[in-house]
Design an enzyme around this catalytic site. Structure first.
Site, PDB file in Angstrom:
ATOM      1  N   GLY A 167       0.783  -1.223   0.000  1.00  0.00           N
ATOM      2  CA  GLY A 167       0.000   0.000   0.000  1.00  0.00           C
ATOM      3  C   GLY A 167       0.816   1.274   0.000  1.00  0.00           C
ATOM      4  O   GLY A 167       0.259   2.372   0.096  1.00  0.00           O
ATOM      5  N   HIS A 376      16.622  -3.685 -35.538  1.00  0.00           N
ATOM      6  CA  HIS A 376      16.816  -5.105 -35.844  1.00  0.00           C
ATOM      7  C   HIS A 376      15.606  -5.700 -36.567  1.00  0.00           C
ATOM      8  O   HIS A 376      15.656  -6.858 -36.996  1.00  0.00           O
ATOM      9  CB  HIS A 376      17.064  -5.908 -34.566  1.00  0.00           C
ATOM     10  CG  HIS A 376      18.466  -5.836 -34.062  1.00  0.00           C
ATOM     11  ND1 HIS A 376      19.003  -4.716 -33.475  1.00  0.00           N
ATOM     12  CD2 HIS A 376      19.456  -6.774 -34.041  1.00  0.00           C
ATOM     13  CE1 HIS A 376      20.245  -4.953 -33.109  1.00  0.00           C
ATOM     14  NE2 HIS A 376      20.558  -6.188 -33.451  1.00  0.00           N
ATOM     15  N   GLU A 401      13.593   2.526  -7.447  1.00  0.00           N
ATOM     16  CA  GLU A 401      14.448   3.539  -6.812  1.00  0.00           C
ATOM     17  C   GLU A 401      13.793   4.919  -6.860  1.00  0.00           C
ATOM     18  O   GLU A 401      14.457   5.954  -6.935  1.00  0.00           O
ATOM     19  CB  GLU A 401      15.839   3.603  -7.468  1.00  0.00           C
ATOM     20  CG  GLU A 401      16.556   2.259  -7.592  1.00  0.00           C
ATOM     21  CD  GLU A 401      17.039   1.711  -6.262  1.00  0.00           C
ATOM     22  OE1 GLU A 401      16.396   1.978  -5.227  1.00  0.00           O
ATOM     23  OE2 GLU A 401      18.044   1.005  -6.244  1.00  0.00           O
TER      24      GLU A 401
END
Length: 418
Positions: A167, A376, A401
């Site tokens: 929470g 790619h 972080e």
């Protein structure tokens, strides 16, 4: 303690491209090595270049060949990390008297960037482990430092950082995990979510509420695996970061000695935030490594892949996009290294510079990796090609972080205070 210096970085770009040497001496930069404009050794001291070479060599030999397997099989490569610790990478910015390397924040950024080219997910866990050891080294008393740090610096034991709860994520000061004082112990109850290494690690640095609401009611306890009442949730299935387990950490009447508290009661939130300042530099550095690797993989692919009868490298649009990727990479690297210096020097603006660097580097480096995948084409979406793993592994760096939205809040608050 170091690996012999030598050619430093390579990894498999596709099943048809064996581990290619990508880090070459400065004399060959711009030919078949790294172009000088994105050379990560530019501007470093000779000593820092040595750290970098050792880390790149380790990434080449010990991490890159296993990166895909660790991801696919969700292997936590403990023995590989212990080898890295033998080179001093288990406690990079921890004091030498308890087994650390005693290096600077800039040195640390250089090392994590280099290691991340071999496996971003594993390096990211190592960065979290280093942050935990630093917190014990910095805020612990002598008894705590000598008890915990040596085995953590050697990575004989591994550490996890426990702040986030189901929470309370960005609103960390609202955490509910409680530690009730009972004589010379605390009784710990609550749970933590998204804990890197949870269940497989040995030491848990836990932020918990010992007082009233808000940040001043939070303290920091160090909990050891095996403590009665400590348990773990299921191993989470993640998009990336699969070489490190992630679980909930659950506390049910865990009895923790008061002697395991870092600092004073009510100091925990400050300890957590100071740890995260360095953690933001560390994770941004891991993003740099993934982006650098992806630029080189894109460079390789544009050179060898042909469409419409000529190499993709002849397409001006793709050339411009590659130039933009390289420019963003260098800009991000400069921001991260600037913030690392500020943090090392204890400058007043260090915290906001760390937030700016984390915000910019993780956003830009994800964009770089994602663009490399796009270059790619369909091959980039195959797990046989390394670029897709770099994309998956660094996506979460924009979340953890401190989310990048929170980084914006920190920067804006700093600007508007004046």
């Amino acid at each position: 303690r170091r690996l012999p210096a030598g050619p430093a970085m390579a990894w498999r770009g596709s099943p048809r491209v064996a581990a290619r040497l990508l880090r070459r001496p400065a004399a060959t930069a711009g030919r078949r090595g790294i172009a000088s404009c994105i050379d990560p050794s530019a501007g470093l001291t000779e000593e820092q270049k040595e750290f970098q070479k050792v880390a790149l060599d380790f990434a080449t030999k010990e991490m890159a060949p296993h990166m895909a397997e660790w991801d696919e099989k969700e292997i936590f490569p403990v023995e590989t990390m212990r080898k890295a610790a033998q080179l001093g990478f288990g406690g990079i910015y921890v004091k030498p008297d308890v087994g650390g390397s005693g290096l600077s924040r800039l040195d640390t950024s250089i090392i994590f960037e280099a290691l991340s080219t071999g496996c971003t997910s594993t390096t990211a866990y190592m960065s979290i482990h280093n942050m935990c050891v630093w917190m014990i080294d910095t805020f612990g008393n002598e008894e705590q430092r000598r008890k915990f740090c040596p085995s953590l610096c050697s990575m004989e034991k591994l550490a996890s950082y426990c702040l986030t709860e189901p929470g309370s994520g960005s609103d960390a000061a609202s955490l509910l995990t409680s530690a009730r004082r009972k004589g010379d112990t605390y009784v710990l109850n609550g749970s933590k979510a998204f804990i890197s290494g949870g269940g497989d690690t040995d030491v848990y640095v836990v932020m918990c509420r010992t007082g009233g609401p808000g940040p001043k009611g939070i303290s920091c306890l160090v909990l050891e695996k095996g403590t009665p009442g400590l348990s773990f949730g299921k191993k989470e299935k993640k998009v990336g970061w699969n070489s490190q387990p992630t679980r909930a950490v659950i506390f049910e009447d865990c009895v923790v000695p008061v002697g395991n508290r870092l600092g004073t009661e009510g100091q925990g939130f400050s300890i957590a935030m100071k740890g995260l300042n360095g953690g933001r530099i560390n994770i941004a550095s891991c993003s740099l490594g993934a982006a650098h690797a992806s630029v080189l993989l894109a460079q390789e692919h544009l050179t060898v892949r042909k469409q419409f009868g000529e190499p993709l490298a002849n397409n001006q649009y793709l050339r411009f996009r590659l130039a933009e990727m390289a420019t963003r990479l260098v800009a991000a690297r400069l921001m991260v290294r600037n913030a690392a210096r500020a943090l090392q020097e204890g400058r007043e603006d260090a915290a906001v510079l760390c937030s700016m660097a984390k915000l910019f580097a993780t956003d830009e480096c994800f964009a770089i990796c994602n663009q490399a995948l796009q270059m790619h084409g369909g091959y980039g979406y195959l797990k046989d090609y390394a670029v897709q793993q770099f994309v998956r592994d660094i996506r979460v760096h924009q979340i953890l972080e401190g989310t990048n939205e929170v980084m914006r809040m920190i920067v804006a608050r700093n600007l508007l205070q004046g």
